[in-house]
Design an enzyme around this catalytic site. Structure first.
Site, PDB file in Angstrom:
ATOM      1  N   GLU A  98      -2.143  10.272  -0.414  1.00  0.00           N
ATOM      2  CA  GLU A  98      -3.412   9.538  -0.398  1.00  0.00           C
ATOM      3  C   GLU A  98      -3.777   9.119   1.015  1.00  0.00           C
ATOM      4  OE1 GLU A  98      -5.982   5.902  -0.436  1.00  0.00           O
ATOM      5  OE2 GLU A  98      -3.949   6.149   0.333  1.00  0.00           O
ATOM      6  N   ASP A 104       0.839  -1.195   0.000  1.00  0.00           N
ATOM      7  CA  ASP A 104       0.000   0.000   0.000  1.00  0.00           C
ATOM      8  C   ASP A 104       0.879   1.252   0.000  1.00  0.00           C
ATOM      9  OD1 ASP A 104      -2.140   1.691   0.195  1.00  0.00           O
ATOM     10  OD2 ASP A 104      -2.593   1.264   2.292  1.00  0.00           O
TER      11      ASP A 104
END
Length: 351
Positions: free
Chosen positions: A301, A267
């Site tokens: 993000e 991620d």
């Protein structure tokens, strides 16, 4: 997967398809890039030295691959974790226990000592939370449970503060942890006081639950995290200009930042490697694609979405000419599904 989806957009000669998909599967470049990003740069939380090193690294790699690459400036939140600890305080009939916990992203710091109460939902909170540490427990056992319980992390601190709580703990949103708590972003309601908020490992969440069934439990929570002034950063943007419709854009996106507790390999290091490799292979074709293929590595993000918002603002005039956008942010395992958000006719086109 990204290359396979791109090939759906128009008839592609078999040799081109073979060169793209075959290259992605056999070259080893994508994994080598991921290894380099995670092992030599490591964690990349927005505002950190790691994040800025990743920006410079990605720009250089794109340029080496022959893509037209640039940086687009972004102001990003700069949150730092600091020291953190927690414990169940010893009391008659209860031994003291250290708690494996970690601050939620964007949490305020502070030290609180108070009685703990357990809640299973935001709606359960009432006057009993006043002056307490609220412990949000849940029953997530499969990945699908993440969407069901994520509101406890994202909205739990403000819900607890609104009820008068002085701190918040939430069971990690994970199916297992080996006492490794899982962080993630939280948001604060500007109308209520900000209170320290942390995730506790699944094992220690079970411990708290058992102890609370026996009687009153007091705990101490100490977080050294703080928010610094916004930092200068950038999205990394690279393009292969289209030969027939250069003003129409197919966007391939991933986010370059990661949380600070690990290397961010899944991620979203894996997504970064995928879209970079797609760009490298497309740029190596003897003939450019019909439309412009734009690779965007977004910054921030994880705890703010500043990069995505900045891209939309900077490219407002051409957003209508984005004909497709593909995002890689679901790890690197075997593809299981495609999530589609599209206007009229989009579903049929993909089918």
């Amino acid at each position: 997967m990204l290359l396979a989806l791109l090939l759906l957009a128009a008839p592609v000669p078999p040799d081109v398809a073979s060169r793209l998909v075959g290259g992605a599967l056999t070259s080893g470049v994508a994994y080598s890039r991921l290894e380099e990003l995670t092992d030599t740069i490591g964690p990349r939380l927005s505002g950190s030295a790691g994040a800025e090193a990743a920006v410079r690294w990605a720009l250089k790699k794109f340029q080496q691959d022959g893509l037209a690459a640039r940086l687009e400036p972004v102001k990003v939140p700069h949150w730092v974790r600091g020291e953190e600890s927690g414990e169940v305080l010893p009391a008659p009939g209860i031994a003291g226990h250290p708690l494996a916990l970690t601050a939620l992203g964007n949490s305020v710091g502070g030290t609180v000592t108070a009685e703990v109460i357990e809640a299973r939902s935001l709606s359960e909170l009432g006057q009993s939370a006043r002056g307490k540490i609220v412990f949000f427990n849940h029953s997530m056992t499969t990945p699908a449970g993440y969407g069901q319980f994520v509101e406890l992390r994202s909205h739990g601190p403000s819900a607890a503060a609104r009820a008068g709580a002085v701190g918040m703990l939430v069971r990690s949103l994970a199916t297992a942890s080996l006492r490794s708590p899982h962080t993630g972003m939280t948001g604060y309601d500007p109308e209520v006081q900000k209170i320290p908020a942390a995730a506790v490992s699944t094992e220690d969440a079970e411990l708290l639950h058992r102890l609370l069934q026996r009687g009153a439990v007091r705990a101490r929570l100490s977080l050294g995290c703080r928010m610094l002034p916004d930092a200068d950063s950038a999205n990394v943007v690279a393009e292969v200009r289209g030969r027939e419709k250069p003003d129409e854009v197919v966007l391939l996106g991933a986010h370059l930042d990661s949380w600070d507790l690990a290397q961010g390999a899944n991620d979203d290091g894996a997504g970064v490697a995928m879209v970079m490799e797609a760009g490298r292979l497309i740029a190596s074709l003897p003939q450019r694609p019909r439309r412009t293929v734009r690779i965007v590595l977004f910054m921030n993000e994880e705890n703010g979405l500043a990069g995505g918002k900045a891209y939309a603002a900077a490219h407002q005039a051409e957003l209508a000419r984005h004909v497709a956008a593909l995002e890689a942010d679901s790890g690197a395992g075997r593809p299981l599904s495609i999530r589609l958000r599209a206007g009229e006719g989009g579903r049929a086109l993909l089918r």
